[in-house]
Design a protein around this motif. Structure first.
Motif, PDB file in Angstrom:
ATOM      1  N   VAL A  29      -1.650  58.799  54.517  1.00 52.10           N
ATOM      2  CA  VAL A  29      -2.610  59.869  54.261  1.00 52.10           C
ATOM      3  C   VAL A  29      -2.152  60.712  53.072  1.00 52.10           C
ATOM      4  O   VAL A  29      -2.940  61.023  52.179  1.00 52.10           O
ATOM      5  N   ILE A  30      -0.878  61.067  53.052  1.00 51.07           N
ATOM      6  CA  ILE A  30      -0.323  61.854  51.944  1.00 51.07           C
ATOM      7  C   ILE A  30      -0.468  61.103  50.631  1.00 51.07           C
ATOM      8  O   ILE A  30      -0.896  61.662  49.617  1.00 51.07           O
ATOM      9  N   SER A  31      -0.143  59.818  50.653  1.00 49.87           N
ATOM     10  CA  SER A  31      -0.209  58.998  49.446  1.00 49.87           C
ATOM     11  C   SER A  31      -1.636  58.852  48.933  1.00 49.87           C
ATOM     12  O   SER A  31      -1.901  59.021  47.733  1.00 49.87           O
ATOM     13  N   GLU A  32      -2.570  58.545  49.848  1.00 47.33           N
ATOM     14  CA  GLU A  32      -3.954  58.314  49.449  1.00 47.33           C
ATOM     15  C   GLU A  32      -4.607  59.585  48.917  1.00 47.33           C
ATOM     16  O   GLU A  32      -5.335  59.553  47.913  1.00 47.33           O
ATOM     17  N   THR A  33      -4.365  60.708  49.578  1.00 46.50           N
ATOM     18  CA  THR A  33      -4.952  61.971  49.123  1.00 46.50           C
ATOM     19  C   THR A  33      -4.353  62.402  47.788  1.00 46.50           C
ATOM     20  O   THR A  33      -5.058  62.923  46.918  1.00 46.50           O
ATOM     21  N   SER A  34      -3.063  62.143  47.590  1.00 40.79           N
ATOM     22  CA  SER A  34      -2.389  62.505  46.336  1.00 40.79           C
ATOM     23  C   SER A  34      -2.919  61.697  45.157  1.00 40.79           C
ATOM     24  O   SER A  34      -2.870  62.152  44.006  1.00 40.79           O
ATOM     25  N   LYS A  35      -3.425  60.505  45.445  1.00 42.02           N
ATOM     26  CA  LYS A  35      -4.010  59.686  44.384  1.00 42.02           C
ATOM     27  C   LYS A  35      -5.357  60.259  43.929  1.00 42.02           C
ATOM     28  O   LYS A  35      -5.738  60.123  42.774  1.00 42.02           O
ATOM     29  N   LYS A  36      -6.065  60.894  44.854  1.00 42.92           N
ATOM     30  CA  LYS A  36      -7.399  61.415  44.553  1.00 42.92           C
ATOM     31  C   LYS A  36      -7.343  62.807  43.923  1.00 42.92           C
ATOM     32  O   LYS A  36      -8.140  63.134  43.054  1.00 42.92           O
ATOM     33  N   ILE A  37      -6.437  63.640  44.404  1.00 45.35           N
ATOM     34  CA  ILE A  37      -6.280  64.990  43.858  1.00 45.35           C
ATOM     35  C   ILE A  37      -4.892  65.066  43.227  1.00 45.35           C
ATOM     36  O   ILE A  37      -3.885  65.240  43.921  1.00 45.35           O
ATOM     37  N   VAL A  38      -4.835  64.890  41.936  1.00 47.61           N
ATOM     38  CA  VAL A  38      -3.560  64.779  41.220  1.00 47.61           C
ATOM     39  C   VAL A  38      -2.940  66.156  40.986  1.00 47.61           C
ATOM     40  O   VAL A  38      -3.635  67.140  40.713  1.00 47.61           O
ATOM     41  N   GLY A  39      -1.609  66.209  41.106  1.00 45.34           N
ATOM     42  CA  GLY A  39      -0.869  67.420  40.814  1.00 45.34           C
ATOM     43  C   GLY A  39      -0.710  68.367  41.989  1.00 45.34           C
ATOM     44  O   GLY A  39      -0.208  69.477  41.822  1.00 45.34           O
ATOM     45  N   GLY A  88      -8.924  72.333  43.946  1.00 46.48           N
ATOM     46  CA  GLY A  88      -9.093  71.188  44.838  1.00 46.48           C
ATOM     47  C   GLY A  88      -8.815  71.460  46.296  1.00 46.48           C
ATOM     48  O   GLY A  88      -8.654  70.512  47.073  1.00 46.48           O
ATOM     49  N   LYS A  89      -8.793  72.713  46.721  1.00 42.91           N
ATOM     50  CA  LYS A  89      -8.470  73.038  48.110  1.00 42.91           C
ATOM     51  C   LYS A  89      -9.434  72.368  49.090  1.00 42.91           C
ATOM     52  O   LYS A  89      -9.017  71.731  50.052  1.00 42.91           O
ATOM     53  N   THR A  90     -10.729  72.535  48.841  1.00 46.05           N
ATOM     54  CA  THR A  90     -11.741  71.963  49.732  1.00 46.05           C
ATOM     55  C   THR A  90     -11.689  70.449  49.748  1.00 46.05           C
ATOM     56  O   THR A  90     -11.758  69.816  50.813  1.00 46.05           O
ATOM     57  N   ALA A  91     -11.555  69.845  48.569  1.00 48.18           N
ATOM     58  CA  ALA A  91     -11.502  68.380  48.477  1.00 48.18           C
ATOM     59  C   ALA A  91     -10.291  67.832  49.225  1.00 48.18           C
ATOM     60  O   ALA A  91     -10.383  66.806  49.913  1.00 48.18           O
ATOM     61  N   ILE A  96      -8.116  64.869  53.898  1.00 49.77           N
ATOM     62  CA  ILE A  96      -7.093  64.783  54.947  1.00 49.77           C
ATOM     63  C   ILE A  96      -7.746  64.646  56.319  1.00 49.77           C
ATOM     64  O   ILE A  96      -7.350  63.802  57.130  1.00 49.77           O
ATOM     65  N   ALA A  97      -8.750  65.485  56.586  1.00 56.21           N
ATOM     66  CA  ALA A  97      -9.428  65.452  57.887  1.00 56.21           C
ATOM     67  C   ALA A  97     -10.076  64.091  58.132  1.00 56.21           C
ATOM     68  O   ALA A  97     -10.002  63.538  59.232  1.00 56.21           O
ATOM     69  N   LYS A  98     -10.709  63.545  57.088  1.00 58.73           N
ATOM     70  CA  LYS A  98     -11.365  62.242  57.222  1.00 58.73           C
ATOM     71  C   LYS A  98     -10.355  61.159  57.564  1.00 58.73           C
ATOM     72  O   LYS A  98     -10.590  60.325  58.452  1.00 58.73           O
ATOM     73  N   PRO A 103     -12.692  66.206  62.968  1.00 58.70           N
ATOM     74  CA  PRO A 103     -13.847  66.926  62.413  1.00 58.70           C
ATOM     75  C   PRO A 103     -13.380  68.197  61.716  1.00 58.70           C
ATOM     76  O   PRO A 103     -12.362  68.792  62.107  1.00 58.70           O
ATOM     77  N   ILE A 104     -14.102  68.621  60.687  1.00 58.39           N
ATOM     78  CA  ILE A 104     -13.721  69.811  59.937  1.00 58.39           C
ATOM     79  C   ILE A 104     -14.965  70.569  59.496  1.00 58.39           C
ATOM     80  O   ILE A 104     -15.981  69.967  59.155  1.00 58.39           O
ATOM     81  N   VAL A 105     -14.890  71.884  59.553  1.00 57.97           N
ATOM     82  CA  VAL A 105     -15.947  72.731  59.006  1.00 57.97           C
ATOM     83  C   VAL A 105     -15.297  73.741  58.071  1.00 57.97           C
ATOM     84  O   VAL A 105     -14.221  74.267  58.357  1.00 57.97           O
ATOM     85  N   ILE A 106     -15.940  73.973  56.934  1.00 61.93           N
ATOM     86  CA  ILE A 106     -15.426  74.913  55.943  1.00 61.93           C
ATOM     87  C   ILE A 106     -16.519  75.925  55.639  1.00 61.93           C
ATOM     88  O   ILE A 106     -17.652  75.550  55.314  1.00 61.93           O
TER      89      ILE A 106
END
Length: 210
Positions: A29-39, A88-91, A96-98, A103-106
């Motif tokens: 999860v950490i790896s995949e999300t880090s690929k989408k939101i860089v930095g 990129g907080k919301t993204a 991560i939730a997905k 489930p997540i609500v913002i």
């Protein structure tokens, strides 16, 4: 020990029994999300681990089938996420939730109001969370609730108007985050129109630019 978590199916008809969550591999999860939101690798790692740890704490507290709210409150953590708009907080949180199967609500904190004021109610979030969980109350009660723009609820001593309202919202959100049982009106929900929703197991994230 965080690798290789086996996926399990939650029975939608069980609301008070413990069912293992369909959690994915944490490092993946950490790896995949880090690929989408860089930095944002450090932020992503912290969020994933904190959200995951809360789920494991819930499982541990519920291992005997009883919910000890006091123990859960002393061990479970809420998260304060600091970052400017566009970072990129919301993204990050949605991805991560997905991946974790939660489930997540913002929602923007500025949309809510205290008792006696016109505005949205915190119970609206619970209804949305139930929708995100496809009516699975057990899953919804373990979901993620994000209050964005919390920094805009700061108390302003010199403000001519709105001070009391902001202060009232602050108290309401803090009470909500502290955990409790709420009556949520849900039309067509299988358990009836009013659902008793306990927020003690939810992971709360307060987000803003501080």
């Amino acid at each position: 020990e965080l690798d290789g978590i086996k996926k399990n199916i939650i029975d939608k008809n069980k609301t008070n029994t413990v069912s293992p969550l369909a959690l994915a591999d944490v490092k993946k999860v950490i790896s995949e999300t880090s690929k989408k939101i860089v930095g944002q690798e450090s932020t992503i790692k912290t969020l994933v681990n904190q959200i995951y740890n809360n789920q494991m704490i819930i499982d541990d507290v519920l291992k005997d089938g009883e919910l000890d709210v006091t123990e859960l409150d002393s061990r479970k953590t809420s998260i304060l996420l600091d970052g400017e708009t566009g970072t990129g907080k919301t993204a990050i949180l949605k991805d991560i939730a997905k991946q974790l199967g939660l489930p997540i609500v913002i929602a923007s904190s500025t949309n809510f109001s205290g008792t006696g004021y016109v505005g949205a109610s915190v119970t609206d979030l619970l209804k949305d969370l139930l929708d995100q969980a496809d009516g699975n109350l057990n899953m919804a009660e373990r979901g993620i609730i994000v209050f964005d723009e919390v920094d805009k609820l700061a108390f302003q001593k010199n403000a001519v108007a709105g001070v009391d309202m902001k202060e009232e919202v602050q108290h309401e959100l803090l009470t909500f985050i502290g955990g409790g049982e709420y009556e949520v009106p849900v039309e067509g929900f299988p358990f009836g129109k009013d659902v008793k929703f306990n927020t003690s197991k939810n992971t709360f994230i307060l987000s803003g630019a501080f």
